[in-house]
Design an enzyme around this catalytic site. Structure first.
Site, PDB file in Angstrom:
ATOM      1  N   SER A   1      44.268  94.853  15.545  1.00  0.00           N
ATOM      2  CA  SER A   1      42.983  94.154  15.484  1.00  0.00           C
ATOM      3  C   SER A   1      42.420  94.064  16.894  1.00  0.00           C
ATOM      4  CB  SER A   1      43.161  92.770  14.837  1.00  0.00           C
ATOM      5  OG  SER A   1      41.914  92.142  14.645  1.00  0.00           O
TER       6      SER A   1
ATOM      7  N   HIS B   1      40.934  96.714  12.362  1.00  0.00           N
ATOM      8  CA  HIS B   1      39.820  95.920  11.846  1.00  0.00           C
ATOM      9  C   HIS B   1      38.512  96.425  12.446  1.00  0.00           C
ATOM     10  CE1 HIS B   1      42.707  92.360  10.943  1.00  0.00           C
ATOM     11  NE2 HIS B   1      42.681  93.254   9.972  1.00  0.00           N
TER      12      HIS B   1
ATOM     13  N   ASP C   1      47.454  88.666  10.948  1.00  0.00           N
ATOM     14  CA  ASP C   1      47.307  89.821  10.060  1.00  0.00           C
ATOM     15  C   ASP C   1      48.511  90.757  10.215  1.00  0.00           C
ATOM     16  OD1 ASP C   1      44.462  89.465   9.013  1.00  0.00           O
ATOM     17  OD2 ASP C   1      44.188  89.291  11.174  1.00  0.00           O
TER      18      ASP C   1
END
Length: 347
Positions: free
Chosen positions: A14, A41, A133
């Site tokens: 991310s 992401h 995540d």
């Protein structure tokens, strides 16, 4: 039961992920006997330059994943914007299933699908990023006999994702991003036994089906209601009730399938609160200005009592706006990216 090798590598990143992925790709050997699938992401609009960046960074070609494309060793498959990248029957699968932690593509969706499809043949890699995540998906990979590799938090621009993964999962390797390729070259050649049809735990099986549903998943999403309890919290995406997926209250889904971890939900609630406060500031300042105009009009018309009432409204709205503006500009409390179980004293 069939013997195969650890030839499915799934990677999640991310914030700070482009730099981490460049280092990761640069360390991959040209003869890696595995397919590599990457989720970073991304905002939903436009095209991603990540395949070109990764192709230039190392010896393996990187391509934007296409649904139905068979997985080949020695190639990097990158999730396109606004699509989950999944693994299904030895091929890429793209889905526009519900977002997870506000993202599509989502790291956990990829990890979960790979674990379901290939069990111990999967190696999961968590790189730089904020919040947690990938932690749940990496735990699923480990539970199915796969391997877990985490970027050394000291090597990551944003260490929260690696730290949270290490707090949740008994990881097999913690190394710098550029060194992960060396580890993969060794571990990918290890034979493993894959048991066909071995199921995931029920809730994870349901989540895997939700991610690949593509609009036909209403009945699947409703299964969440049968195996979970209402949390009393609202989904930031659709305002529906969130259902708790575990006893600890660390993971949630709503009836239409949006998924949140507790940390991502907390961060999103903080954003929603700030947005509401800015709207309140705007309304207060407009009320102050309108009350000022109405005060002047009442004075002009010779109604001092009415003018005094509007003057008080002007002053009260002005004072409230001043207090709220000061609070907003001093900053709202931010989310502390602590691993599970850590306290403020140890941060």
């Amino acid at each position: 039961m069939a013997e195969r090798f650890r030839d499915i590598v799934v990677v999640g990143a991310s914030a700070g992920g482009v730099e981490a992925l460049r280092s990761f790709a640069g360390g991959l050997p040209g003869d890696l006997p595995a397919a590599v699938l990457v989720v970073l992401h991304l905002p939903p609009g436009g095209a991603s330059a990540l395949p070109a960046i990764l192709s230039r960074s190392g010896s393996l070609p990187a391509v934007a994943a296409r649904s139905g494309e068979p997985l080949r060793h020695g190639r990097i498959y990158v999730a396109p914007p606004d699509h989950h990248l999944l693994v299904e029957d030895g091929a890429c699968r793209l889905s526009r299933g519900p977002t997870e932690n506000g993202y599509r593509p989502a790291v956990d969706a990829l990890f979960r699908s790979a674990a379901l499809s290939h069990g111990p043949a999967v190696i999961g890699v968590v790189l730089s990023g904020s919040l947690d995540d990938g932690s749940t998906g990496l735990d699923t990979i480990k539970s199915r006999g796969g391997l877990a590799i985490v970027q050394d938090p000291e090597d990551a621009i944003y260490p929260a994702m690696p730290e949270n993964a290490m707090a949740r999962v008994s990881v097999d390797h913690v190394v710098r991003a550029v060194e992960i390729g060396r580890v993969l070259a060794d571990r990918a050649r290890e034979p493993v036994e894959v048991r066909d049809g071995e199921p995931l735990p029920l809730i994870e099986e349901i989540e895997a089906r939700i991610a690949r549903s593509d609009g036909a998943g209403n009945a699947v999403s409703l299964e969440v209601l049968d195996v979970s309890e209402p949390s009393g919290l609202a989904c930031p995406d659709c305002q529906g009730v969130l259902f708790s997926l575990d006893k600890e209250g660390t993971r949630y889904r709503c009836r239409v399938g949006h998924a949140w971890t507790a940390k991502a939900l907390f961060q999103q609630q903080s954003r929603d609160i700030e947005q509401a406060l800015w709207a309140a500031l705007r309304a207060l300042e407009e009320k102050r200005d309108l009350a000022g105009r109405m005060t002047q009009d009442a004075e002009h018309r010779g109604y001092p009592l009415v003018a005094g009432r509007y003057s008080r409204h002007r002053d009260e709205a002005g004072h409230a706006a001043m207090v709220l503006r000061k609070f907003l500009f001093e900053g709202l409390p931010t989310v502390t990216d602590l691993p599970d179980g850590a306290s403020d004293e140890t941060a």
